[in-house]
Design a protein around this motif. Structure first.
Motif, mmCIF file in Angstrom:
data_model
loop_
_atom_site.group_PDB
_atom_site.id
_atom_site.type_symbol
_atom_site.label_atom_id
_atom_site.label_comp_id
_atom_site.label_asym_id
_atom_site.label_seq_id
_atom_site.Cartn_x
_atom_site.Cartn_y
_atom_site.Cartn_z
ATOM 1 N N VAL A 42 0.838 -1.198 0.000
ATOM 2 C CA VAL A 42 0.000 0.000 0.000
ATOM 3 C C VAL A 42 0.877 1.255 0.000
ATOM 4 C CG1 VAL A 42 -1.664 1.330 1.366
ATOM 5 C CG2 VAL A 42 -1.973 -1.140 1.063
ATOM 6 N N THR A 155 -3.076 7.092 2.920
ATOM 7 C CA THR A 155 -3.963 5.947 2.734
ATOM 8 C C THR A 155 -4.635 5.648 4.061
ATOM 9 O OG1 THR A 155 -2.295 4.272 3.272
ATOM 10 C CG2 THR A 155 -2.422 4.992 0.974
ATOM 11 N N VAL A 266 -9.026 -0.101 0.920
ATOM 12 C CA VAL A 266 -8.009 0.944 1.068
ATOM 13 C C VAL A 266 -8.369 2.168 0.228
ATOM 14 C CG1 VAL A 266 -5.572 1.515 0.807
ATOM 15 C CG2 VAL A 266 -6.250 -0.820 1.453
#
Length: 274
Positions: A42, A155, A266
């Motif tokens: 991520v 994020t 996400v």
């Protein structure tokens, strides 16, 4: 109860919660990097999406953990690099892992940053702000610290995260043992915060898989994400074992060829300071 007393109790509860989070991540710190493949993926995606300012006096990573993202940004950007985290144990690991880099490590909270007004041209945060008491408070602090024209990229986790685990707990006792995550619509609404231009939001669903229900629970603990308000075996003894067995049976219903899935919804957000 007076308004002042109520405010003090809320503040104390928030401080207690933040301390529990800091303690959980500090305990997880020594083995964090070996268990945080999804978190690193991520962060890599966020890094690829970030703008590259022509000049950057200072960049700061909020919830920097062991320094994975800020160390990569420090390679790419000039200027001062700061890694800030609420967990002292994470910062200890960051100092060891990146001893040769000129990165300043700071203990602090995302909602009350020990940083000067307008001192950063780039602020990042990856999978940390979902632990904040208030996303609005984080955005307000970020607006204070990021200079006009500067960028914020972060994020966070949204509704749908840990769906399998949440459903399984419902089968066990009908109660919620998983943190609540913002709905996507609520996130977008919150991002209309003072001081920021319109946000760019990208939603993705990521999954990890584990061979057994026990490994699913251990994996969350290894990354410090003890999101349950009560563990399956908290009461100990036979009762605790029975609860875990029921939880395991419920999780088995989600099994796929790759194993038992854990879902992460996400959001990747880019914003520019007005």
């Amino acid at each position: 109860m007076t308004a002042t007393t109520s405010s003090r109790r809320l503040a104390a509860a928030g401080e207690s919660r933040r301390q529990r989070i800091a303690d959980a991540f500090s305990r997880a710190a020594p083995g964090y990097d070996g268990a945080a493949q999804l978190q690193q993926a991520v962060a890599d995606d966020l890094l690829a999406r970030l703008p590259q300012p022509d000049s950057c006096r200072a960049l700061v990573d909020i919830g920097c953990g062991t320094g994975y993202l800020v160390s990569r940004l420090a390679e790419r950007q000039g200027g001062l690099a700061i890694g800030l985290d609420i967990a002292p144990g994470m910062l200890d690991q960051a100092r060891r892992r990146h001893a040769g880099r000129s990165i300043h490590w700071v203990t602090g909270c995302a909602e009350s940053m020990p940083l000067a007004d307008g001192s950063a041209d780039l602020m990042v945060s990856s999978l940390a702000v979902q632990w904040c008491d208030s996303l609005e408070a984080f955005l307000g602090e970020a607006a204070r610290v990021v200079a006009p024209g500067g960028w914020l990229g972060f994020t966070t986790l949204c509704e749908g995260t840990l769906e399998e685990l949440q459903w399984a707990w419902q089968q066990v006792d009908g109660e919620t043992h998983v943190n609540e995550f913002l709905a996507e619509a609520r996130l977008v609404e919150t991002l209309r915060a003072p001081g920021w231009q319109a946000a760019e939001v990208t939603m993705t669903t990521r999954r990890t898989h584990h061979a057994t229900p026990a490994e699913t629970m251990r994996a969350l603990k290894r990354i410090g994400a003890n999101t349950m308000t009560a563990s399956a075996g908290a009461s100990g003894g036979l009762f605790g074992r029975r609860r875990f067995d029921r939880l395991a049976q419920a999780l088995e219903r989600w099994r796929e060829p790759a194993g038992i899935p854990t879902r992460y919804r996400v959001a990747t957000v880019l914003m520019q300071r007005r």
